[in-house]
Motif scaffolding. Structure first.
Motif, PDB file in Angstrom:
ATOM      1  N   THR A 102     -31.539  -6.876  58.773  1.00 64.67           N
ATOM      2  CA  THR A 102     -31.148  -7.003  60.174  1.00 64.67           C
ATOM      3  C   THR A 102     -30.118  -5.950  60.563  1.00 64.67           C
ATOM      4  OG1 THR A 102     -29.393  -8.617  59.694  1.00 64.67           O
ATOM      5  CG2 THR A 102     -31.597  -9.479  60.176  1.00 64.67           C
ATOM      6  N   ARG A 103     -30.000  -5.764  61.863  1.00 65.76           N
ATOM      7  CA  ARG A 103     -28.993  -4.878  62.446  1.00 65.76           C
ATOM      8  C   ARG A 103     -28.489  -5.476  63.750  1.00 65.76           C
ATOM      9  NH1 ARG A 103     -30.882  -2.454  67.018  1.00 65.76           N
ATOM     10  NH2 ARG A 103     -33.064  -1.786  67.205  1.00 65.76           N
ATOM     11  N   SER A 104     -27.465  -4.863  64.299  1.00 63.25           N
ATOM     12  CA  SER A 104     -26.935  -5.309  65.581  1.00 63.25           C
ATOM     13  C   SER A 104     -27.811  -4.806  66.718  1.00 63.25           C
ATOM     14  CB  SER A 104     -25.507  -4.784  65.767  1.00 63.25           C
ATOM     15  OG  SER A 104     -25.510  -3.360  65.817  1.00 63.25           O
ATOM     16  N   ASN A 105     -27.716  -5.474  67.875  1.00 63.79           N
ATOM     17  CA  ASN A 105     -28.410  -4.995  69.069  1.00 63.79           C
ATOM     18  C   ASN A 105     -27.522  -5.233  70.293  1.00 63.79           C
ATOM     19  OD1 ASN A 105     -30.820  -3.638  69.961  1.00 63.79           O
ATOM     20  ND2 ASN A 105     -31.305  -5.477  71.119  1.00 63.79           N
ATOM     21  N   ASP A 106     -27.931  -6.036  71.214  1.00 62.81           N
ATOM     22  CA  ASP A 106     -27.251  -6.181  72.492  1.00 62.81           C
ATOM     23  C   ASP A 106     -25.981  -7.029  72.385  1.00 62.81           C
ATOM     24  OD1 ASP A 106     -27.440  -5.605  75.362  1.00 62.81           O
ATOM     25  OD2 ASP A 106     -27.681  -7.761  75.600  1.00 62.81           O
ATOM     26  N   GLY A 107     -25.054  -6.845  73.326  1.00 64.60           N
ATOM     27  CA  GLY A 107     -23.860  -7.669  73.393  1.00 64.60           C
ATOM     28  C   GLY A 107     -23.041  -7.360  74.630  1.00 64.60           C
ATOM     29  N   LEU A 115     -16.900 -12.559  72.981  1.00 65.70           N
ATOM     30  CA  LEU A 115     -18.020 -11.638  72.822  1.00 65.70           C
ATOM     31  C   LEU A 115     -19.273 -12.391  72.422  1.00 65.70           C
ATOM     32  CD1 LEU A 115     -19.234  -8.760  72.508  1.00 65.70           C
ATOM     33  CD2 LEU A 115     -18.330  -8.758  70.165  1.00 65.70           C
ATOM     34  N   TRP A 116     -20.361 -12.192  73.181  1.00 65.04           N
ATOM     35  CA  TRP A 116     -21.698 -12.623  72.764  1.00 65.04           C
ATOM     36  C   TRP A 116     -22.415 -11.382  72.230  1.00 65.04           C
ATOM     37  CZ3 TRP A 116     -25.106 -16.705  75.494  1.00 65.04           C
ATOM     38  CH2 TRP A 116     -24.364 -17.856  75.805  1.00 65.04           C
ATOM     39  N   MET A 117     -23.134 -11.545  71.099  1.00 63.91           N
ATOM     40  CA  MET A 117     -23.817 -10.404  70.508  1.00 63.91           C
ATOM     41  C   MET A 117     -25.022 -10.885  69.727  1.00 63.91           C
ATOM     42  SD  MET A 117     -20.775  -9.828  67.794  1.00 63.91           S
ATOM     43  CE  MET A 117     -20.028 -11.350  67.170  1.00 63.91           C
ATOM     44  N   GLY A 118     -26.049 -10.037  69.644  1.00 67.08           N
ATOM     45  CA  GLY A 118     -27.286 -10.439  69.001  1.00 67.08           C
ATOM     46  C   GLY A 118     -27.705  -9.510  67.874  1.00 67.08           C
ATOM     47  N   THR A 119     -28.281 -10.107  66.830  1.00 69.03           N
ATOM     48  CA  THR A 119     -28.857  -9.332  65.728  1.00 69.03           C
ATOM     49  C   THR A 119     -30.377  -9.394  65.799  1.00 69.03           C
ATOM     50  OG1 THR A 119     -28.844 -11.235  64.224  1.00 69.03           O
ATOM     51  CG2 THR A 119     -26.885  -9.825  64.243  1.00 69.03           C
ATOM     52  N   MET A 120     -31.025  -8.482  65.088  1.00 73.28           N
ATOM     53  CA  MET A 120     -32.487  -8.441  65.064  1.00 73.28           C
ATOM     54  C   MET A 120     -32.955  -7.755  63.786  1.00 73.28           C
ATOM     55  SD  MET A 120     -33.317  -5.322  67.738  1.00 73.28           S
ATOM     56  CE  MET A 120     -34.991  -5.069  67.107  1.00 73.28           C
ATOM     57  N   PRO A 149     -32.777  -9.645  70.742  1.00 67.36           N
ATOM     58  CA  PRO A 149     -31.831 -10.156  71.731  1.00 67.36           C
ATOM     59  C   PRO A 149     -31.435  -9.075  72.725  1.00 67.36           C
ATOM     60  CG  PRO A 149     -30.692  -9.675  69.691  1.00 67.36           C
ATOM     61  CD  PRO A 149     -32.154  -9.443  69.427  1.00 67.36           C
ATOM     62  N   ASN A 150     -31.469  -9.404  73.987  1.00 64.28           N
ATOM     63  CA  ASN A 150     -31.125  -8.454  75.035  1.00 64.28           C
ATOM     64  C   ASN A 150     -30.624  -9.202  76.268  1.00 64.28           C
ATOM     65  OD1 ASN A 150     -31.463  -5.610  74.429  1.00 64.28           O
ATOM     66  ND2 ASN A 150     -33.613  -6.074  74.040  1.00 64.28           N
ATOM     67  N   ALA A 151     -30.227  -8.411  77.288  1.00 60.45           N
ATOM     68  CA  ALA A 151     -29.833  -8.929  78.610  1.00 60.45           C
ATOM     69  C   ALA A 151     -28.645  -9.880  78.556  1.00 60.45           C
ATOM     70  CB  ALA A 151     -31.019  -9.604  79.306  1.00 60.45           C
ATOM     71  N   ILE A 152     -27.799  -9.780  77.526  1.00 58.64           N
ATOM     72  CA  ILE A 152     -26.607 -10.626  77.471  1.00 58.64           C
ATOM     73  C   ILE A 152     -25.631 -10.172  78.549  1.00 58.64           C
ATOM     74  CG2 ILE A 152     -24.609 -11.264  76.077  1.00 58.64           C
ATOM     75  CD1 ILE A 152     -26.395 -10.976  73.592  1.00 58.64           C
ATOM     76  N   TYR A 163     -29.434 -14.208  78.953  1.00 63.14           N
ATOM     77  CA  TYR A 163     -29.900 -13.458  77.788  1.00 63.14           C
ATOM     78  C   TYR A 163     -31.422 -13.515  77.763  1.00 63.14           C
ATOM     79  CZ  TYR A 163     -30.896 -17.868  75.339  1.00 63.14           C
ATOM     80  OH  TYR A 163     -31.407 -19.097  74.984  1.00 63.14           O
ATOM     81  N   THR A 164     -32.027 -12.728  76.878  1.00 64.37           N
ATOM     82  CA  THR A 164     -33.470 -12.796  76.674  1.00 64.37           C
ATOM     83  C   THR A 164     -33.791 -12.520  75.216  1.00 64.37           C
ATOM     84  OG1 THR A 164     -35.630 -12.025  77.485  1.00 64.37           O
ATOM     85  CG2 THR A 164     -33.960 -10.359  77.126  1.00 64.37           C
ATOM     86  N   ASP A 165     -34.915 -13.006  74.773  1.00 62.96           N
ATOM     87  CA  ASP A 165     -35.567 -12.536  73.555  1.00 62.96           C
ATOM     88  C   ASP A 165     -36.726 -11.711  74.078  1.00 62.96           C
ATOM     89  OD1 ASP A 165     -36.735 -12.075  71.151  1.00 62.96           O
ATOM     90  OD2 ASP A 165     -36.899 -14.169  70.541  1.00 62.96           O
ATOM     91  N   THR A 166     -36.588 -10.389  74.053  1.00 66.45           N
ATOM     92  CA  THR A 166     -37.478  -9.490  74.791  1.00 66.45           C
ATOM     93  C   THR A 166     -38.969  -9.795  74.643  1.00 66.45           C
ATOM     94  OG1 THR A 166     -35.845  -7.711  74.854  1.00 66.45           O
ATOM     95  CG2 THR A 166     -38.149  -7.073  75.085  1.00 66.45           C
ATOM     96  N   PRO A 167     -39.499 -10.042  73.439  1.00 72.75           N
ATOM     97  CA  PRO A 167     -40.940 -10.288  73.334  1.00 72.75           C
ATOM     98  C   PRO A 167     -41.435 -11.503  74.121  1.00 72.75           C
ATOM     99  CG  PRO A 167     -40.035  -9.773  71.186  1.00 72.75           C
ATOM    100  CD  PRO A 167     -38.869  -9.971  72.103  1.00 72.75           C
ATOM    101  N   THR A 168     -40.569 -12.454  74.418  1.00 74.60           N
ATOM    102  CA  THR A 168     -40.990 -13.628  75.194  1.00 74.60           C
ATOM    103  C   THR A 168     -41.203 -13.296  76.661  1.00 74.60           C
ATOM    104  OG1 THR A 168     -38.766 -14.383  75.810  1.00 74.60           O
ATOM    105  CG2 THR A 168     -39.618 -15.073  73.651  1.00 74.60           C
TER     106      THR A 168
END
Length: 291
Positions: A102-107, A115-120, A149-152, A163-168
């Motif tokens: 995993t790595r970091s993505n949106d936040g 802080l809200w932040m998402g991994t993927m 994870p995106n749009a936080i 927020y969103t889970d982009t593929p959804t």
């Protein structure tokens, strides 16, 4: 809705393989953003129009301002305090450091300083990521089984998170405690984007409560009212915009990052960072509450 035409200016900076995570420091009138895959942090000073690249030892994707001397970098193994002058990085809180997949993505920082932040997954594997909350040294996992994870982003009063889970294809909304940024109750669908092309990527909320969302693969920026209805849409000269941000002392301009990897080879501006010729009523993100 047919996208409106908007003039754009390309910042004097190298194109990014995966531009992401724009941030802005109003005290210095400086924008920051990342090339996740290129392991770089960019610093753009508007007073001079010059951009400087800082090499990073890891993939990173989000920056929060702590104070005039320090920033917090969200990277693939956790949160690192960055000294603004020297660039020195010190691990503060490990996040999924034992998971090399995993790595970091949106936040983004909530108005209270949380802080809200998402991994993927590094290859965008289904359900490998999560969304976390960090506040004054405490870390909690909010949502698991997240793919991208995106749009936080948050309303100005701190009472709503998005927020969103982009593929959804679903932009989600959840009530939050304004004092802590923690969710209250269960998330609900804010807007279903699946019929409109592209995937929802990064987002930010303006001073009027409208959400501005970059459409990865859709080449545009969509604006949703607080009721979830599409109010406006702006076409962009990049097919893969990743995240918008309000910049300027009055938050009256908008910057948008983008990605070059996977874009058509004929797309000259792919991966560039854009300033839109569009007046906006934005607002700046809060500073991160570290202690």
């Amino acid at each position: 809705m047919k996208p409106e035409t908007v003039t754009t200016t390309v910042l004097d900076a190298p194109a990014c393989l995966l531009g992401e995570g724009p941030a802005y420091d109003a005290q210095t009138d400086t924008a920051w953003w990342f090339d996740i895959l290129g392991k770089g942090l960019f610093e753009h000073v508007f007073a001079t129009g010059r951009t400087r690249r800082h090499d990073l030892p890891f993939m990173a994707s989000q920056l929060s301002v702590i104070d005039a001397e320090r920033q917090m970098i969200f990277a693939d193994t956790g949160l690192f305090v960055r000294d603004v002058t020297s660039g020195n990085l010190t691990l503060h809180t490990a996040i999924e450091a034992d998971n090399a997949a995993t790595r970091s993505n949106d936040g983004r920082v909530h108005p209270c300083g949380a802080l809200w932040m998402g991994t993927m997954g590094r290859e965008a594997e289904t359900g490998l990521g999560a969304i976390y909350w960090f506040y004054r040294g405490e870390l909690r996992q909010l949502y698991k089984n997240i793919s991208i994870p995106n749009a936080i982003c948050f309303s100005a009063d701190g009472a709503t998170a998005y927020y969103t889970d982009t593929p959804t294809g679903l932009l989600m909304r959840v009530a939050t405690d304004p004092a802590t940024g923690l969710p209250i109750g269960e998330p609900a669908v804010f807007h279903d984007t699946r019929a409109t092309g592209g995937g929802p990527d990064g987002a930010v909320v303006d001073a009027e409560g409208c959400l501005w969302n970059a459409r990865w693969g859709g080449g545009r920026l969509d604006v949703y009212g607080p009721d979830g209805a599409v109010r406006r849409s702006f076409g962009l000269p990049v097919s893969q915009p990743t995240c918008p941000l309000f910049v300027g002392s009055d938050a009256g301009r908008m910057l948008v990052t983008s990605a070059r990897k996977g874009a058509p080879t004929t797309e000259d501006r792919a991966g560039t960072t854009l300033l839109l010729g569009l007046p906006v009523r934005g607002r700046h993100d809060a500073r991160l509450a570290l202690v």
